[in-house]
Design an enzyme around this catalytic site. Structure first.
Site, PDB file in Angstrom:
ATOM      1  CG  ASP A 311      -1.732   1.144   1.225  1.00 21.02           C
ATOM      2  OD1 ASP A 311      -2.388   1.548   0.275  1.00 21.02           O
ATOM      3  OD2 ASP A 311      -1.186   1.995   2.393  1.00 21.02           O
ATOM      4  CD  GLU A 364      -2.377   2.691  -3.620  1.00 25.93           C
ATOM      5  OE1 GLU A 364      -2.106   3.725  -4.008  1.00 25.93           O
ATOM      6  OE2 GLU A 364      -1.670   2.406  -2.516  1.00 25.93           O
TER       7      GLU A 364
END
Length: 645
Positions: A311, A364
C-alpha cells in the site's frame, strides 16, 4: 525443545539489530516452549530505551512486579520465561519508559489479539493447522504469473456480506460462501483488504496496531488459514493488502513504544502522516527493517499468502508526499527521494523473492517513479507488478464524460498504450474509486439508467481487452449503485432487479471468456502482441485493435463504440481474411442491452482498410464492445501478423 529459550540466540539478536533477521517473529514475541523441564511461554520484546519491562496478564493479575524481564546484553531486547502458562493466555508488556512513565503495550509480534475494543495480546501457536494445498503450491511453481490470466476480486471481508452492523461472517463461513462465489464467477485471485489487527472497523485495516495478528473480528487465526487453504484447493490465489508505510497512533500500539520514537522517526516532520492521522516507520533503523521484512514473510510462511499488494508506495518514497511546505524535508542530496525507504523496498523484494520466487509483490504506486517492476539487480525497485493508476484515472475520467462530448477527450483512452509496456501493470478498478463521495462505478456512468449499464458493460469490455492484469472491487460485478458502505454489506438485493442481474451474468461471462482467450493475457507485457486497427476515430468515438498470443496463431479483434450513436454498417480493417465469429457483444438482450441484431459470423473481404489487408462490415450498436475471432487462420496469412517475443 530449545536448550536455552530464556537467553535467545546471540546470532539472532545480532541479525535483528543489523536489519537482517528476516524471520524475527520466531525469536521475538510470545512462544510456548519448555525450559528447565517446565512448560511455559518465552516472551521477548524490543524496547532499548525502557527503564524496565514486565510481562502482565491474567496469570499475575496484571501486576508488573511479578514477572520482570531482563535485557539481553546491549541488544535492546528484553526476555523472560514464564512457567505454567500456555496458549490462550492474555498478556501485555508493562513498560516503564525512558521518562519513567508506566505504559501497557500490546506485543508488536503478537500472533493473536483480543476483539476490539479490548487490546490485550493472546499467546497462540500458529503451526497446528494441517494444510491441504500442496497441489496449488506445486502448480504455482510450474506456472509463472506473467503468462497466466490474473483476474483479481478485491474484497473487504467485513462488508462483503453482513447480516447486521458488526455481525461479520467468520473466516470459516467465508471459506465456504465467498470461495464458492469467487470460483463460480471465474476470478483467479482474491485480494483481501488488510487483515492485521486494527482498532477501528472503518479504517478497513489500513491503520494497523497488530502487524502479526490476523484481526479477531472474523474469528481465530486457524479460521484464516482454512480460508486460504480452501481458496488454494479451488485454484484461487490469495493476495493481501499490506501496509508497511505507516501505523496507528493508538497508545497500546507501536507509538513511542519505550517512551522514545522507536518504530517512528524522531523528526516529527518525517514521522507525522497528517493526511491519515498515522505515523511513518523509520526505515533507517535496522530493527524496523527486520520487523517489517519478517512481517512480509510471516504472512507467506504462516498463512500461505501468495503475494502482497504493498500500500501507498508513493507516500513512502517521496519525502514531500502530501505535505505542506513547512513540513517538507530533503535527503542528503537535497532532493525529495526517501533514500532509506527505497533501500527498504529493494531489500524487501529481494528477500521475498529469495524465499518465494513464485509469489507476487504488487506496488500500489501513484507516482511516476521509474523501473518499479524492474529487478533490483538491474536498478529497479524489484516488484513484479504495479497498479496502473494513470490508466484508471484517464479511463474513468473519459467514461464519466457524456458520450456526446467524448470525441474531444479521445486521447484519454489511447494514451495508456504509450507507456503500457514500461512496467508490468495491473489495471485496478478498486475500492479507492468507489468511496469518499466518488460514487460507484455504475453511478459514475452518464446518461439514462439503461445507458449507465451499457456504459459499464462497455468499460468492462475495454478493460478486459486492454493489456495488463485485472482487479475489480466487490459489488462492481453486479452494478452496486451506492458507493461502498463499509458499515453494511453489499446491496445483494439488487440482484432481484433485471438490469443488475443481467450485469452479474455479463461479468461472469466476460470473466470466463477472459480465461479462455490467451490473447487477452498471455502477452500482456509484449508490445508487439498489441496492434491498433483504428486509433484515430475520435469523431465517432470508436476504437479498434487486435491482440495476439504465443500459444495460438489466431488474433482476437476488439471494437468499442463509446458514442450513443449506432452505426448500422460500420466497416473497419482486420488482420486476416476469412470468416470471423462474434465472441462477445455487450449489447445482447441477455446482458441488459438493446439486443440489436448482430450476425454471429461475418466474412472479411475487400477493400483493405486501416493498413490491413481486408475488412469486415458489422452493425455497431451504441455504447458497445464487441470481440471477434477468425474461425480459421490461413497459413499463408500468418506472416502479416506481428509475432510475440
Amino acid at each position: 525443545m530449545q536448550a536455552a529459550p530464556y537467553t535467545l540466540s546471540p546470532e539472532d539478536l545480532y541479525l535483528f539489530n543489523t536489519g537482517q533477521l528476516f524471520r524475527a517473529y520466531r525469536t521475538l514475541g510470545a512462544h510456548a516452549t519448555e525450559w528447565s523441564d517446565k512448560n511455559g511461554v518465552r516472551f521477548a520484546v524490543w524496547a532499548p530505551n525502557a527503564l524496565a519491562v514486565s510481562v502482565v496478564g491474567d496469570f499475575n493479575n496484571w501486576d508488573g512486579k511479578e514477572h520482570r524481564m531482563e535485557m539481553a546484553g546491549t541488544t535492546g531486547v528484553w526476555v523472560l520465561f514464564v512457567p505454567q502458562i500456555g496458549e490462550g493466555e492474555r498478556y501485555k508488556y508493562e513498560v516503564i519508559d525512558a521518562h519513567g512513565r508506566r505504559k501497557l503495550k500490546s506485543d508488536p509480534f503478537a500472533f493473536r489479539s483480543e476483539l476490539r475494543p479490548n487490546t490485550a495480546s493472546i499467546v497462540a501457536d500458529l503451526d497446528l493447522y494441517e494444510w491441504q494445498d500442496q497441489a496449488w503450491m506445486e502448480q504455482k511453481r510450474r506456472n509463472p504469473p506473467y503468462q497466466r490470466p490474473m483476474l483479481i476480486y478485491e474484497v473487504h471481508l467485513g462488508s462483503w456480506k453482513m447480516d447486521a452492523p458488526e455481525q461479520f461472517r467468520t473466516y470459516v463461513e467465508l471459506a465456504e460462501e465467498l470461495v464458492d462465489y469467487v470460483a463460480d464467477m471465474g476470478y483467479t485471485h482474491i485480494e483481501l483488504l488488510p487483515l492485521g489487527e486494527h482498532p477501528l472497523d472503518r479504517s478497513w485495516g489500513y491503520q494497523t496496531t497488530g502487524f502479526y495478528s490476523a484481526t479477531s473480528r472474523y474469528g481465530p487465526p486457524e479460521g484464516l488459514q482454512k480460508l486460504v487453504d480452501r481458496c488454494h484447493r479451488e485454484g484461487i490465489g490469495v493476495l493481501l493488502d499490506w501496509v508497511p508505510g505507516h501505523f496507528c497512533r493508538d497508545d497500546h500500539g507501536l507509538r513511542l513504544f519505550d517512551g522514545t520514537a522507536l518504530y517512528e522517526p524522531s523528526d516529527d516532520r518525517l514521522a507525522d502522516k497528517q493526511l491519515w492521522g498515522t505515523l511513518a516507520f523509520d526505515f533507517g533503523k535496522p530493527e524496523v527493517v527486520s520487523f517489517l521484512i519478517s512481517n512480509a514473510l510471516f504472512w507467506m510462511d504462516v498463512y500461505h499468502i501468495d503475494g502482497l499488494r504493498v500500500d501507498a508506495v508513493a507516500s513512502m518514497i517521496d519525502l514531500h508526499f502530501d505535505k505542506p511546505e513547512d513540513r517538507k524535508t530533503n535527503n542528503r542530496y537535497g532532493t525529495s527521494e526517501h533514500l532509506e525507504a527505497l533501500d527498504f523496498i529493494r531489500t524487501l523484494n529481494e528477500i521475498v523473492f529469495r524465499h518465494y520466487p513464485d509469489n507476487l509483490m504488487i506496488a500500489e504506486d501513484s507516482s511516476a517513479y521509474p523501473a518499479v517492476t524492474m529487478p533490483v539487480y538491474l536498478g529497479g525497485l524489484g516488484f513484479n507488478y504495479k497498479w496502473n493508476m494513470g490508466w484508471m484515472n484517464d479511463v474513468l475520467k473519459y467514461m464519466e464524460t457524456d458520450p456526446d462530448h467524448r470525441s474531444s477527450r479521445h486521447s484519454l483512452m489511447t494514451f495508456s498504450l504509450w507507456y503500457a509496456y514500461s512496467e508490468n501493470y495491473v489495471l485496478p478498478l478498486s475500492h479507492d474509486e468507489v468511496v469518499h463521495g466518488k460514487r460507484s462505478l455504475l453511478h459514475k456512468m452518464p446518461g439514462s439508467y439503461p445507458e449507465k449499464f451499457a456504459n459499464l458493460r462497455l468499460l468492462y469490455g475495454y478493460w478486459m481487452s486492454h493489456p495488463g492484469k485485472k482487479l475489480l472491487f466487490m459489488g462492481s460485478e453486479f452494478g452496486q449503485f451506492d458507493e461502498w458502505k463499509d458499515f453494511t454489506g453489499l446491496d445483494w438485493m439488487l440482484l432481484t432487479y433485471p438490469l443488475h442481474d443481467s450485469m452479474h451474468r455479463f461479468v461472469r461471462r466476460l470473466n470466463r471468456l477472459y480465461a479462455e482467450l490467451p490473447q487477452l493475457w498471455e502477452c500482456d507485457h509484449h508490445a508487439d502482441a498489441f496492434t491498433w486497427i483504428d486509433v484515430n476515430n475520435a469523431q465517432q468515438s470508436v476504437l479498434s485493435f487486435y491482440r495476439l498470443a504465443r500459444s495460438t496463431d489466431t488474433p482476437v479483434v476488439i471494437i468499442c463504440n463509446f458514442s450513443r450513436h449506432a452505426y448500422p454498417a460500420y466497416r473497419f480493417g482486420v488482420p486476416l481474411p476469412g470468416r470471423y465469429r462474434l465472441l462477445l457483444n455487450t449489447d445482447e438482450a441477455d446482458y441488459g442491452g438493446n439486443g440489436l441484431p448482430v450476425p454471429e459470423v461475418t466474412e472479411a473481404d475487400e477493400p483493405p482498410m486501416h493498413g490491413k489487408p481486408c475488412s469486415i462490415e458489422i452493425p455497431l450498436p451504441a455504447l458497445t464492445c464487441q470481440i471477434w475471432i477468425p474461425e480459421e487462420v490461413p497459413a499463408q496469412s500468418l506472416s502479416s501478423l506481428a509475432t510475440p517475443i
